[in-house]
Design a protein around this motif. Structure first.
Motif, mmCIF file in Angstrom:
data_model
loop_
_atom_site.group_PDB
_atom_site.id
_atom_site.type_symbol
_atom_site.label_atom_id
_atom_site.label_comp_id
_atom_site.label_asym_id
_atom_site.label_seq_id
_atom_site.Cartn_x
_atom_site.Cartn_y
_atom_site.Cartn_z
ATOM 1 N N ASN A 164 0.913 -1.259 -0.022
ATOM 2 C CA ASN A 164 0.084 0.215 0.122
ATOM 3 C C ASN A 164 0.832 1.242 0.128
ATOM 4 N N PHE A 165 0.315 2.268 -0.412
ATOM 5 C CA PHE A 165 1.142 3.543 -0.730
ATOM 6 C C PHE A 165 1.901 4.168 0.368
ATOM 7 N N TYR A 166 1.222 3.847 1.687
ATOM 8 C CA TYR A 166 2.109 4.439 2.799
ATOM 9 C C TYR A 166 3.227 3.667 3.111
ATOM 10 N N TRP A 167 3.271 2.315 3.114
ATOM 11 C CA TRP A 167 4.224 1.505 3.558
ATOM 12 C C TRP A 167 5.267 1.780 2.330
ATOM 13 N N VAL A 168 4.841 1.893 1.270
ATOM 14 C CA VAL A 168 5.944 1.846 0.132
ATOM 15 C C VAL A 168 6.646 3.101 -0.109
ATOM 16 N N PHE A 169 5.848 4.155 0.463
ATOM 17 C CA PHE A 169 6.428 5.272 0.739
ATOM 18 C C PHE A 169 7.651 5.491 1.546
ATOM 19 N N TRP A 170 7.616 5.053 2.614
ATOM 20 C CA TRP A 170 8.518 5.059 3.635
ATOM 21 C C TRP A 170 9.779 4.165 3.358
ATOM 22 N N VAL A 171 9.282 2.833 2.539
ATOM 23 C CA VAL A 171 10.330 2.152 2.054
ATOM 24 C C VAL A 171 11.179 2.760 1.004
ATOM 25 N N MET A 172 10.553 3.520 0.156
ATOM 26 C CA MET A 172 11.411 4.480 -0.833
ATOM 27 C C MET A 172 12.065 5.376 -0.195
ATOM 28 N N VAL A 173 11.814 6.033 0.865
ATOM 29 C CA VAL A 173 12.498 6.935 1.519
ATOM 30 C C VAL A 173 13.722 6.139 2.024
ATOM 31 N N ILE A 174 13.603 5.316 2.651
ATOM 32 C CA ILE A 174 14.673 4.372 3.199
ATOM 33 C C ILE A 174 15.591 4.038 2.460
ATOM 34 N N CYS A 175 15.359 3.525 1.108
ATOM 35 C CA CYS A 175 16.163 3.155 0.031
ATOM 36 C C CYS A 175 16.822 4.158 -0.716
ATOM 37 N N VAL A 176 16.414 5.216 -0.783
ATOM 38 C CA VAL A 176 16.992 6.350 -1.458
ATOM 39 C C VAL A 176 18.011 6.939 -0.528
#
Length: 328
Positions: A164-176
């Motif tokens: 879901n978007f909210y989980w994916v958003f923070w995964v993206m932030v951590i990865c970048v």
């Protein structure tokens, strides 16, 4: 860690919280009405595309090598994570824990593949490495087409919808963030030195092959995470989706944004993810549009839109404050 660096991290994190809060309000207050899920889907797609493009930029921008088979690592992560979650689907595992397990499975599987591919091939450079990565992606695609566990040549469906978007958003932030810190670390600086002068770096005692394999593996790991998000968002996939054209799209986004610029990768990936949806009526001309834009950028701005420039919220706030002082 210097005090000014800590302050910069705090300010940037606060900016991310504000961005997340703004998106949360837009999606949860019904501003978009019946199109809320549609826009949330575009945002989710943009997030895993950002991870893919940023990870590819580690190879193209930081290491200075072309990879035309990055979608192959994405497919490894996607299928590995899907197989794992299908095996755990009947277990009483909380959704978030299952999502994290899928991300780790996808990342680790892609990283191991990156090591296996990198060890024999990363002594090659330039066009030769690009050709090898294309061959690797094609081998992976054909293998998944014939493996029964991945559905063979049929669509692998019934994958759990965990992204879901909210989980994916923070995964993206951590990865970048992790990739950005790697680029700024002594390891990243060493890889840049190799990019600038391969012979001089080797003559100075740098283990060139080791650093190239390490960067290649890290890039593959994050591509695998993006693949896990992809699989558990679409819930169905087919090996032919991860073809050469898909890899070429990611490379195009890297070049347009700016090789070596994480900011360019993030903004370029977000913009080009939304563009096909905005221009859905002209979807069949998407790759033609990419080609035209790419040619224009190569003519007028060879380093990409952002070049090697990186956005800094603290620097932007400092400039605003200086402007206010001059105005006063």
């Amino acid at each position: 860690m210097p005090k000014n660096v800590k302050i910069a991290y705090v300010i940037n994190f606060a900016g991310l919280l504000l961005l997340f809060a703004a998106l949360y309000i837009l999606f949860e207050t019904g501003v978009f009405g019946t199109r809320t899920d549609y826009f949330k889907g575009i945002a989710t797609t943009a997030c895993y595309t950002i991870i893919m493009v940023t990870s590819l930029n580690l190879l193209v921008g930081v290491m200075g090598e072309f990879s035309l088979g990055h979608a192959g690592f994405m497919s490894v992560g996607a299928y590995a994570s899907a197989v794992l979650t299908n095996m755990l689907s009947e277990k009483a595992v909380p959704g978030f824990a299952l999502f994290l397990a899928a991300l780790l499975a996808g990342g680790i599987a892609a990283a191991v593949t990156g090591i296996l591919v990198g060890i024999p091939t990363l002594k090659l450079r330039g066009d030769y490495l690009a050709i090898v990565t294309v061959a690797f992606a094609e081998i992976i695609r054909v293998a998944f087409t014939n493996f029964e566990i991945t559905g063979g040549g049929r669509t692998m469906s019934g994958i759990m919808k965990l992204s879901n978007f909210y989980w994916v958003f923070w995964v993206m932030v951590i990865c970048v963030t992790v990739m950005y810190m790697y680029v700024r670390s002594r390891f990243g600086r060493t890889v840049k030195a190799i990019r600038e002068d391969y012979i001089a770096a080797a003559a100075a005692g740098v283990n060139v092959t080791f650093y190239k394999i390490m960067t290649f593996t890290i890039s593959a790991f994050f591509a695998g995470i993006a693949g896990a998000i992809y699989a558990h968002y679409l819930t169905a996939m087919i090996p032919t989706s991860f073809n050469f054209m898909y890899s070429a799209e990611f490379l195009t986004e890297v070049i347009i944004g700016g090789t070596g610029s994480m900011t360019g990768s993030v903004i370029g990936a977000a913009f080009l993810s939304a563009l096909p949806e905005v221009m859905r009526a002209f979807a069949k001309y998407r790759m033609l549009g990419y080609s035209v834009v790419l040619v224009l950028i190569m003519i007028f701005r060879p380093g990409g839109v952002f070049g090697t420039w990186e956005f800094s919220l603290t620097r932007a706030l400092r400039r605003v404050r200086r402007g206010l002082r001059k105005g006063a």
